[in-house]
Design an enzyme around this catalytic site. Sequence first.
Site, short mmCIF file in Angstrom:
data_model
loop_
_atom_site.label_atom_id
_atom_site.label_comp_id
_atom_site.label_asym_id
_atom_site.label_seq_id
_atom_site.Cartn_x
_atom_site.Cartn_y
_atom_site.Cartn_z
N LYS A 1 0.84 -1.21 0.00
CA LYS A 1 0.00 0.00 0.00
C LYS A 1 0.87 1.26 0.00
O LYS A 1 0.66 2.17 -0.79
CB LYS A 1 -0.92 0.04 1.25
CG LYS A 1 -1.83 -1.16 1.40
CD LYS A 1 -2.71 -1.07 2.63
CE LYS A 1 -1.97 -1.07 3.96
NZ LYS A 1 -1.25 -2.34 4.25
N ARG B 1 -9.59 1.12 8.71
CA ARG B 1 -9.19 -0.26 9.00
C ARG B 1 -10.26 -1.00 9.77
O ARG B 1 -10.08 -2.16 10.11
CB ARG B 1 -7.96 -0.21 9.87
CG ARG B 1 -6.69 -0.54 9.13
CD ARG B 1 -5.58 -0.28 10.11
NE ARG B 1 -4.44 -1.07 9.89
CZ ARG B 1 -3.34 -0.60 9.31
NH1 ARG B 1 -3.28 0.61 8.83
NH2 ARG B 1 -2.31 -1.38 9.19
N ARG C 1 11.77 -5.75 4.98
CA ARG C 1 11.56 -4.31 4.75
C ARG C 1 12.54 -3.48 5.58
O ARG C 1 12.81 -3.75 6.74
CB ARG C 1 10.14 -3.91 5.14
CG ARG C 1 9.97 -2.39 5.14
CD ARG C 1 8.57 -1.94 5.18
NE ARG C 1 7.81 -2.49 6.27
CZ ARG C 1 6.51 -2.37 6.39
NH1 ARG C 1 5.83 -1.73 5.45
NH2 ARG C 1 5.87 -2.89 7.41
N ARG D 1 11.41 -1.70 11.18
CA ARG D 1 10.34 -1.27 12.08
C ARG D 1 10.19 -2.26 13.23
O ARG D 1 10.31 -3.48 13.02
CB ARG D 1 9.02 -1.21 11.29
CG ARG D 1 8.69 0.18 10.83
CD ARG D 1 7.57 0.22 9.84
NE ARG D 1 6.32 -0.45 10.22
CZ ARG D 1 5.24 -0.47 9.48
NH1 ARG D 1 5.22 0.17 8.32
NH2 ARG D 1 4.16 -1.11 9.87
N ARG E 1 -0.46 -9.09 13.34
CA ARG E 1 -1.05 -8.06 12.46
C ARG E 1 -1.89 -8.69 11.35
O ARG E 1 -2.93 -8.15 10.95
CB ARG E 1 0.06 -7.18 11.86
CG ARG E 1 0.64 -6.19 12.88
CD ARG E 1 1.99 -5.65 12.45
NE ARG E 1 1.96 -4.88 11.24
CZ ARG E 1 3.02 -4.66 10.46
NH1 ARG E 1 4.19 -5.16 10.76
NH2 ARG E 1 2.90 -3.94 9.37
P1 AP5 Z 1 4.88 -1.60 1.86
O1 AP5 Z 1 4.57 -0.78 0.67
O2 AP5 Z 1 5.63 -0.97 2.97
O3 AP5 Z 1 3.58 -2.35 2.38
P2 AP5 Z 1 2.32 -1.80 3.18
O4 AP5 Z 1 1.11 -2.47 2.62
O5 AP5 Z 1 2.32 -0.31 3.21
O6 AP5 Z 1 2.66 -2.44 4.59
P3 AP5 Z 1 2.64 -1.85 6.06
O7 AP5 Z 1 3.29 -2.89 6.92
O8 AP5 Z 1 3.19 -0.47 6.15
O9 AP5 Z 1 1.15 -1.82 6.33
P4 AP5 Z 1 0.44 -1.88 7.63
O10 AP5 Z 1 -0.90 -1.63 7.15
O11 AP5 Z 1 0.57 -3.08 8.49
O12 AP5 Z 1 1.23 -0.79 8.52
P5 AP5 Z 1 0.85 0.69 8.94
O13 AP5 Z 1 2.09 1.47 8.97
O14 AP5 Z 1 -0.31 1.20 8.18
O15 AP5 Z 1 5.72 -2.89 1.34
C1 AP5 Z 1 6.22 -3.86 2.24
C2 AP5 Z 1 7.60 -4.35 1.76
O16 AP5 Z 1 7.44 -5.07 0.54
C3 AP5 Z 1 8.61 -3.22 1.46
O17 AP5 Z 1 9.88 -3.64 1.84
C4 AP5 Z 1 8.53 -3.06 -0.07
O18 AP5 Z 1 9.75 -2.60 -0.62
C5 AP5 Z 1 8.19 -4.48 -0.52
N1 AP5 Z 1 7.36 -4.52 -1.72
C6 AP5 Z 1 6.34 -3.68 -2.05
N2 AP5 Z 1 5.80 -4.04 -3.23
C7 AP5 Z 1 6.48 -5.14 -3.63
C8 AP5 Z 1 6.40 -6.00 -4.77
N3 AP5 Z 1 5.48 -5.78 -5.74
N4 AP5 Z 1 7.25 -7.03 -4.87
C9 AP5 Z 1 8.19 -7.25 -3.90
N5 AP5 Z 1 8.33 -6.47 -2.80
C10 AP5 Z 1 7.49 -5.44 -2.68
O19 AP5 Z 1 0.32 0.44 10.44
C11 AP5 Z 1 1.20 0.08 11.49
C12 AP5 Z 1 0.42 0.04 12.79
O20 AP5 Z 1 -0.13 1.34 13.09
C13 AP5 Z 1 -0.80 -0.91 12.81
O21 AP5 Z 1 -0.44 -2.23 13.12
C14 AP5 Z 1 -1.66 -0.24 13.90
O22 AP5 Z 1 -1.19 -0.54 15.19
C15 AP5 Z 1 -1.43 1.25 13.65
N6 AP5 Z 1 -2.41 1.82 12.70
C16 AP5 Z 1 -2.15 2.38 11.47
N7 AP5 Z 1 -3.28 2.77 10.88
C17 AP5 Z 1 -4.30 2.47 11.75
C18 AP5 Z 1 -5.71 2.62 11.69
N8 AP5 Z 1 -6.33 3.15 10.62
N9 AP5 Z 1 -6.43 2.17 12.75
C19 AP5 Z 1 -5.83 1.65 13.85
N10 AP5 Z 1 -4.50 1.46 13.95
C20 AP5 Z 1 -3.74 1.87 12.91
#
Ligand code: AP5
Length: 216
Positions: free
Chosen positions: A13, A88, A127, A160, A171
């Site tokens: 994402k 979410r 990552r 992270r 997660r």
């Molecule tokens: P990346 O693009 O970083 O993936 P992502 O989907 O953004 O993954 P996240 O782990 O950031 O999502 P998340 O939803 O768990 O975390 P968030 O920060 O929102 O890609 C991942 C890896 O793969 C990278 O190394 C990239 O280079 C690689 N990659 C990408 N595309 C690729 C491809 N096509 N092929 C190969 N490799 C590839 O949330 C973290 C925490 O914050 C949550 O757990 C929660 O506690 C809190 N939080 C955040 N938002 C909320 C909310 N709305 N409500 C409640 N809690 C929340």
Amino acid sequence: MNLIFLGPPGAGKGTQAKLLSARYEIPQISTGDILRASVREQTPMGSRAKSYMDSGSLVPDEVVVGIVEERLQKEDCKKGFILDGFPRTIAQADSLKVTLDSIGKNIQHVISIAVDNEELLTRITGRRTCEKCGKGYHVSFDPPKTQGKCDVCGGDLCQRDDDKEETMRKRLTVYDLQTEPLIEYYSKQSLLRTVPGTGSIEDIQKSIVKILEATA
Ligand code: AP5
């Protein structure tokens, strides 16, 4: 263009949202990035969010809803925005609708990125993120030119805290229970398009752009 990116942790994402943000010159609003910045700056909100994030749970709805509500009022969202990691839960989606109605906006596209769990684990555990500018890398799939250093600003790359395998598994469970129901929620509103999230980052971006431009 007002978009939501849905998908499990590691689906790509953030990676895809950053590319689209540059392409269309609209902001990427990542609740995860905003919360991590609050944790780093040790704000009251950051202190409240930290334990939830470290354990792989969702931060309470009222915290994130407030963040997004405030962010969407900013001038740079006038042309559009990309929500990455929000909503979410169904309650967050309902609150988003109320906020958008109040400012005369609506969501035009919800892009769900689909990737299987085994691939997600490989992605997340590999990552790395630049401590200074936030640019993301993957040790195998998208490595920096110099190991451990950011190509853009030379900052140190770090892992992270919530990307350790045990937290990642939690997660994924949280995603299945609390976030996946949004697929049906947005499907019923005819807003949802699912994109396979495997293949090159560039090819996935092309598929997303094709969807957005076909329905623009
Ligand atoms: P990346 O693009 O970083 O993936 P992502 O989907 O953004 O993954 P996240 O782990 O950031 O999502 P998340 O939803 O768990 O975390 P968030 O920060 O929102 O890609 C991942 C890896 O793969 C990278 O190394 C990239 O280079 C690689 N990659 C990408 N595309 C690729 C491809 N096509 N092929 C190969 N490799 C590839 O949330 C973290 C925490 O914050 C949550 O757990 C929660 O506690 C809190 N939080 C955040 N938002 C909320 C909310 N709305 N409500 C409640 N809690 C929340």
